[in-house]
Write a protein that holds these residues in place. Structure first.
Motif, PDB file in Angstrom:
ATOM      1  N   TYR A  56      -6.612  28.005  51.008  1.00  0.00           N
ATOM      2  CA  TYR A  56      -7.961  28.195  50.484  1.00  0.00           C
ATOM      3  C   TYR A  56      -8.994  28.195  51.607  1.00  0.00           C
ATOM      4  O   TYR A  56     -10.003  28.907  51.537  1.00  0.00           O
ATOM      5  N   LEU A  57      -8.744  27.448  52.657  1.00  0.00           N
ATOM      6  CA  LEU A  57      -9.625  27.465  53.824  1.00  0.00           C
ATOM      7  C   LEU A  57      -9.622  28.852  54.472  1.00  0.00           C
ATOM      8  O   LEU A  57     -10.671  29.383  54.850  1.00  0.00           O
ATOM      9  N   LEU A  58      -8.444  29.436  54.602  1.00  0.00           N
ATOM     10  CA  LEU A  58      -8.330  30.791  55.158  1.00  0.00           C
ATOM     11  C   LEU A  58      -9.084  31.805  54.301  1.00  0.00           C
ATOM     12  O   LEU A  58      -9.740  32.703  54.835  1.00  0.00           O
ATOM     13  N   GLN A  59      -8.968  31.685  53.000  1.00  0.00           N
ATOM     14  CA  GLN A  59      -9.683  32.604  52.121  1.00  0.00           C
ATOM     15  C   GLN A  59     -11.195  32.442  52.277  1.00  0.00           C
ATOM     16  O   GLN A  59     -11.928  33.431  52.244  1.00  0.00           O
ATOM     17  N   PHE A 118     -16.306  35.890  57.106  1.00  0.00           N
ATOM     18  CA  PHE A 118     -16.286  36.755  58.293  1.00  0.00           C
ATOM     19  C   PHE A 118     -15.606  38.112  58.086  1.00  0.00           C
ATOM     20  O   PHE A 118     -15.615  38.945  58.986  1.00  0.00           O
ATOM     21  N   GLN A 119     -14.960  38.321  56.946  1.00  0.00           N
ATOM     22  CA  GLN A 119     -14.279  39.579  56.620  1.00  0.00           C
ATOM     23  C   GLN A 119     -13.148  39.933  57.585  1.00  0.00           C
ATOM     24  O   GLN A 119     -12.816  41.107  57.767  1.00  0.00           O
ATOM     25  N   ILE A 120     -12.564  38.917  58.202  1.00  0.00           N
ATOM     26  CA  ILE A 120     -11.372  39.099  59.039  1.00  0.00           C
ATOM     27  C   ILE A 120     -10.464  37.892  58.836  1.00  0.00           C
ATOM     28  O   ILE A 120     -10.915  36.829  58.418  1.00  0.00           O
ATOM     29  N   SER A 121      -9.197  38.081  59.152  1.00  0.00           N
ATOM     30  CA  SER A 121      -8.256  36.959  59.176  1.00  0.00           C
ATOM     31  C   SER A 121      -8.317  36.348  60.567  1.00  0.00           C
ATOM     32  O   SER A 121      -8.302  37.078  61.559  1.00  0.00           O
ATOM     33  N   PRO A 122      -8.384  35.027  60.657  1.00  0.00           N
ATOM     34  CA  PRO A 122      -8.538  34.413  61.977  1.00  0.00           C
ATOM     35  C   PRO A 122      -7.260  34.431  62.802  1.00  0.00           C
ATOM     36  O   PRO A 122      -6.169  34.271  62.270  1.00  0.00           O
ATOM     37  N   ALA A 123      -7.428  34.625  64.097  1.00  0.00           N
ATOM     38  CA  ALA A 123      -6.329  34.403  65.038  1.00  0.00           C
ATOM     39  C   ALA A 123      -6.161  32.888  65.171  1.00  0.00           C
ATOM     40  O   ALA A 123      -6.961  32.108  64.644  1.00  0.00           O
ATOM     41  N   MET A 124      -5.152  32.462  65.882  1.00  0.00           N
ATOM     42  CA  MET A 124      -4.810  31.042  65.940  1.00  0.00           C
ATOM     43  C   MET A 124      -5.961  30.172  66.442  1.00  0.00           C
ATOM     44  O   MET A 124      -6.273  29.144  65.846  1.00  0.00           O
ATOM     45  N   ARG A 125      -6.582  30.554  67.520  1.00  0.00           N
ATOM     46  CA  ARG A 125      -7.652  29.722  68.086  1.00  0.00           C
ATOM     47  C   ARG A 125      -8.796  29.559  67.091  1.00  0.00           C
ATOM     48  O   ARG A 125      -9.310  28.457  66.888  1.00  0.00           O
ATOM     49  N   ALA A 126      -9.205  30.639  66.465  1.00  0.00           N
ATOM     50  CA  ALA A 126     -10.283  30.567  65.474  1.00  0.00           C
ATOM     51  C   ALA A 126      -9.860  29.732  64.265  1.00  0.00           C
ATOM     52  O   ALA A 126     -10.671  28.978  63.714  1.00  0.00           O
ATOM     53  N   PRO A 135       1.274  30.060  62.580  1.00  0.00           N
ATOM     54  CA  PRO A 135       0.395  29.679  61.470  1.00  0.00           C
ATOM     55  C   PRO A 135      -0.638  30.727  61.070  1.00  0.00           C
ATOM     56  O   PRO A 135      -0.841  30.960  59.881  1.00  0.00           O
ATOM     57  N   ALA A 136      -1.285  31.362  62.024  1.00  0.00           N
ATOM     58  CA  ALA A 136      -2.314  32.345  61.672  1.00  0.00           C
ATOM     59  C   ALA A 136      -1.701  33.503  60.881  1.00  0.00           C
ATOM     60  O   ALA A 136      -2.258  33.928  59.861  1.00  0.00           O
ATOM     61  N   LYS A 137      -0.562  34.004  61.326  1.00  0.00           N
ATOM     62  CA  LYS A 137       0.084  35.127  60.635  1.00  0.00           C
ATOM     63  C   LYS A 137       0.663  34.718  59.284  1.00  0.00           C
ATOM     64  O   LYS A 137       0.406  35.364  58.268  1.00  0.00           O
ATOM     65  N   ILE A 138       1.441  33.659  59.263  1.00  0.00           N
ATOM     66  CA  ILE A 138       2.146  33.261  58.043  1.00  0.00           C
ATOM     67  C   ILE A 138       1.161  32.783  56.979  1.00  0.00           C
ATOM     68  O   ILE A 138       1.253  33.170  55.810  1.00  0.00           O
ATOM     69  N   ALA A 139       0.207  31.939  57.370  1.00  0.00           N
ATOM     70  CA  ALA A 139      -0.759  31.437  56.395  1.00  0.00           C
ATOM     71  C   ALA A 139      -1.632  32.564  55.852  1.00  0.00           C
ATOM     72  O   ALA A 139      -1.937  32.597  54.659  1.00  0.00           O
ATOM     73  N   SER A 140      -2.021  33.508  56.700  1.00  0.00           N
ATOM     74  CA  SER A 140      -2.810  34.660  56.230  1.00  0.00           C
ATOM     75  C   SER A 140      -2.012  35.488  55.233  1.00  0.00           C
ATOM     76  O   SER A 140      -2.547  35.935  54.212  1.00  0.00           O
ATOM     77  N   ALA A 196      -1.908  33.646  52.002  1.00  0.00           N
ATOM     78  CA  ALA A 196      -3.244  33.622  51.411  1.00  0.00           C
ATOM     79  C   ALA A 196      -3.680  34.983  50.898  1.00  0.00           C
ATOM     80  O   ALA A 196      -4.763  35.119  50.322  1.00  0.00           O
ATOM     81  N   GLY A 197      -2.855  36.014  51.086  1.00  0.00           N
ATOM     82  CA  GLY A 197      -3.166  37.340  50.592  1.00  0.00           C
ATOM     83  C   GLY A 197      -4.125  38.110  51.474  1.00  0.00           C
ATOM     84  O   GLY A 197      -4.728  39.089  51.041  1.00  0.00           O
ATOM     85  N   LEU A 198      -4.241  37.701  52.726  1.00  0.00           N
ATOM     86  CA  LEU A 198      -5.183  38.321  53.644  1.00  0.00           C
ATOM     87  C   LEU A 198      -4.461  39.297  54.575  1.00  0.00           C
ATOM     88  O   LEU A 198      -3.237  39.245  54.717  1.00  0.00           O
TER      89      LEU A 198
END
Length: 110
Positions: A49-52, A58-66, A93-98, A101-103
């Motif tokens: 839900y945080l990723l969503q 921001f209308q983008i999926s975050p990379a790991m650092r972000a 995490p950035a790829k799998i969680a996105s 999350a449907g992103l």
């Protein structure tokens, strides 16, 4: 290759990301997570839900650092660490969680 959720077929790209982000549901998230060998817990849902929310802002999926910085800002230092996120969504995490999350796939992730 589509994924089947509750008798419906959901279109995903060759890497398993939803083609239509509006089709996302918690049931679809659970199905994608199972494909990634992840059993979703409350901790996983908190990050999903945080990723969503990040995507909404921001209308983008975050990379790991972000993702780490945003998680730290919103959930505190204990959860805003790459090792914590890695424990939930290995190996990336950035790829799998996105994906769960449907992103879209994060642009800076290989």
């Amino acid at each position: 290759m589509p994924i089947e959720v509750d008798g419906e077929f959901i279109e995903v790209d060759q890497d398993g990301y939803l083609k239509n982000l509006q089709e996302w549901t918690p049931q679809i998230a659970s199905a994608i997570a199972l494909q990634e060998n992840i059993q979703l817990t409350e901790d996983h849902w908190e990050i999903i839900y945080l990723l969503q929310a990040f995507y909404g802002d921001f209308q983008i999926s975050p990379a790991m650092r972000a993702l780490v910085k945003y998680t730290e800002k919103k959930l505190g230092q204990d959860k805003g660490k790459s090792i914590y996120l890695m424990s939930l969504f290995p190996p990336s995490p950035a790829k799998i969680a996105s994906k769960i999350a449907g992103l879209p796939r994060p642009a800076n992730c290989l």
